[in-house]
Design a protein around this motif. Sequence first.
Motif, PDB file in Angstrom:
ATOM      1  N   ASN A  87      -0.329   9.396  -0.392  1.00  0.00           N
ATOM      2  CA  ASN A  87      -0.716   8.729  -1.637  1.00  0.00           C
ATOM      3  C   ASN A  87      -2.188   8.334  -1.624  1.00  0.00           C
ATOM      4  O   ASN A  87      -2.917   8.599  -0.661  1.00  0.00           O
ATOM      5  N   ALA A  88      -2.616   7.677  -2.696  1.00  0.00           N
ATOM      6  CA  ALA A  88      -4.045   7.384  -2.863  1.00  0.00           C
ATOM      7  C   ALA A  88      -4.574   6.405  -1.820  1.00  0.00           C
ATOM      8  O   ALA A  88      -5.785   6.339  -1.597  1.00  0.00           O
ATOM      9  N   ASP A  89      -3.689   5.647  -1.181  1.00  0.00           N
ATOM     10  CA  ASP A  89      -4.107   4.716  -0.137  1.00  0.00           C
ATOM     11  C   ASP A  89      -4.025   5.340   1.248  1.00  0.00           C
ATOM     12  O   ASP A  89      -4.152   4.639   2.254  1.00  0.00           O
TER      13      ASP A  89
ATOM     14  N   ASN B  11       3.168   1.913  -2.065  1.00  0.00           N
ATOM     15  CA  ASN B  11       3.280   2.305  -3.466  1.00  0.00           C
ATOM     16  C   ASN B  11       1.898   2.583  -4.042  1.00  0.00           C
ATOM     17  O   ASN B  11       0.903   2.064  -3.569  1.00  0.00           O
ATOM     18  N   SER B  12       1.837   3.405  -5.091  1.00  0.00           N
ATOM     19  CA  SER B  12       0.548   3.754  -5.676  1.00  0.00           C
ATOM     20  C   SER B  12       0.748   4.169  -7.123  1.00  0.00           C
ATOM     21  O   SER B  12       1.793   4.718  -7.487  1.00  0.00           O
ATOM     22  N   THR B  13      -0.262   3.889  -7.954  1.00  0.00           N
ATOM     23  CA  THR B  13      -0.206   4.345  -9.348  1.00  0.00           C
ATOM     24  C   THR B  13      -0.749   5.756  -9.491  1.00  0.00           C
ATOM     25  O   THR B  13      -0.707   6.329 -10.570  1.00  0.00           O
ATOM     26  N   ALA B  14      -1.265   6.315  -8.396  1.00  0.00           N
ATOM     27  CA  ALA B  14      -1.763   7.697  -8.432  1.00  0.00           C
ATOM     28  C   ALA B  14      -0.574   8.656  -8.312  1.00  0.00           C
ATOM     29  O   ALA B  14       0.383   8.393  -7.589  1.00  0.00           O
TER      30      ALA B  14
ATOM     31  N   THR C 294      -4.928  14.878  -3.822  1.00  0.00           N
ATOM     32  CA  THR C 294      -3.858  14.868  -2.823  1.00  0.00           C
ATOM     33  C   THR C 294      -4.122  15.894  -1.736  1.00  0.00           C
ATOM     34  O   THR C 294      -3.806  15.669  -0.560  1.00  0.00           O
TER      35      THR C 294
ATOM     36  N   ALA D  17       0.815  -1.217   0.000  1.00  0.00           N
ATOM     37  CA  ALA D  17       0.000   0.000   0.000  1.00  0.00           C
ATOM     38  C   ALA D  17       0.845   1.262   0.000  1.00  0.00           C
ATOM     39  O   ALA D  17       0.351   2.338  -0.305  1.00  0.00           O
TER      40      ALA D  17
ATOM     41  N   ARG E 177      -2.665   9.248 -14.218  1.00  0.00           N
ATOM     42  CA  ARG E 177      -2.049   8.026 -13.706  1.00  0.00           C
ATOM     43  C   ARG E 177      -0.555   8.040 -13.978  1.00  0.00           C
ATOM     44  O   ARG E 177      -0.098   8.583 -14.993  1.00  0.00           O
TER      45      ARG E 177
END
Length: 412
Positions: free
Chosen positions: A389-391, A53-56, A63, A51, A202
């Motif tokens: 991040n997105a998570d 890491n993120s592709t966002a 953000t 979690a 992305r």
Amino acid sequence: MAIMRCALVVIAAVPVPAMAQHESPLEALRSFERQAEWSDRFDATLPEVRAVNSTAPTLSPATLGRMQIAIEQYRTIAATGGWPTVNSPQKAMRLGTRDNAVRTLRRRLTISGDLVQIGGRDDVFDSYVAAAVRRFQMRHGLAPTGIVDQATLDAMNVPVYVRLGQLETNLGRIAEYSGKLDDRYVLVNIPAAEIEAVEHGRVRSRHTAVVGRIDRQSPILTSKIYEINFNPYWTVPVSIVRRDLIPKMKENPSYLKDQKIHIYRWGDETREYDYTEIDWNTDEATQYMFRQEPGELNSLGTVKINFHNMHQVYMHDTPQKSLFGEDARFHSSGCVRVQNVRELITWLVQGNGWDRAQVDAAIRSGQRLDVQLKRPTQVMFAYITAWVNADGVVHFRDDIYRKDGVETLALR
């Protein structure tokens, strides 16, 4: 001819990190199982590590909302006394350590949300603690070894009010940067020494970077990438001639020959000069142009990425690949070195109809080639030391250039 400001002349040997530092979490567990005194399943903790890491992308309107939530969380932590200082025993704490310091470590990791599983003996560094340490290290830009070494201790013992100050400071930065983004852009986050290639909201690819050291800082800027130079020459900037090349020539007169660097007069490349024609005990060398041939020794590596800016900086490949494995990647003279640069280049030249095979062929040819991009791409050098991040995972990096205005972690 424009002066190229950035690459370093001195190519030093950098030791390759030990293989143990590159083990996956499961490999680390398997190598330890013969000694372990418990049967926790380490793979049960892997989703928490992933979690991080993120592709966002780092920069986005979303953000800002996540930053506000994190600020409130850290205000609550500060109001309830913050987190404890972790004092390690003489040896670094790692899987299998049994010590009272592990109790404090567990509390520290629990307060920051890195440790969720709290079962087992509270004085034992078990697999859940190891996973929490890896998660903490990843959030702070450290190698995720799962070992509490000095750099990890330093990051853990930064007071909560400092981290809160970083979040509040970077909220404003992210708001400013996010309002200036194209649909397709390259972000260089200087404190993180990381690059994101972003398209349609992305992250298409992330790249480890090497950025400017504290006395030769990478500038904050926004521009457009307009050209790719394959197998480029490197013209040594006057500042590096003075600070690096002259001292190097005093130590080793064959240095220029060894590095395939030729000497000319500025504006006249019809005659090449010999190093014996220059008085290296003075600044006379600054009156000459030093140009390094393309090839594996070239300080720019195999490719250079150009964008207009007043600082005369650019992005480029490097022959010093081992630098990408370091935690603190602040070694350049202002330009940015890019790990796995071919992937980034392939994305940039898609508008020209190129694919990875053509990029590889251009580099493999060894021939000079300048490619003008049919689709110029925005590039932004930003200074972001805290983001979410997105998570909802909160990231921090060292305030390497001392721009945050709060007490920060001493440089490692």
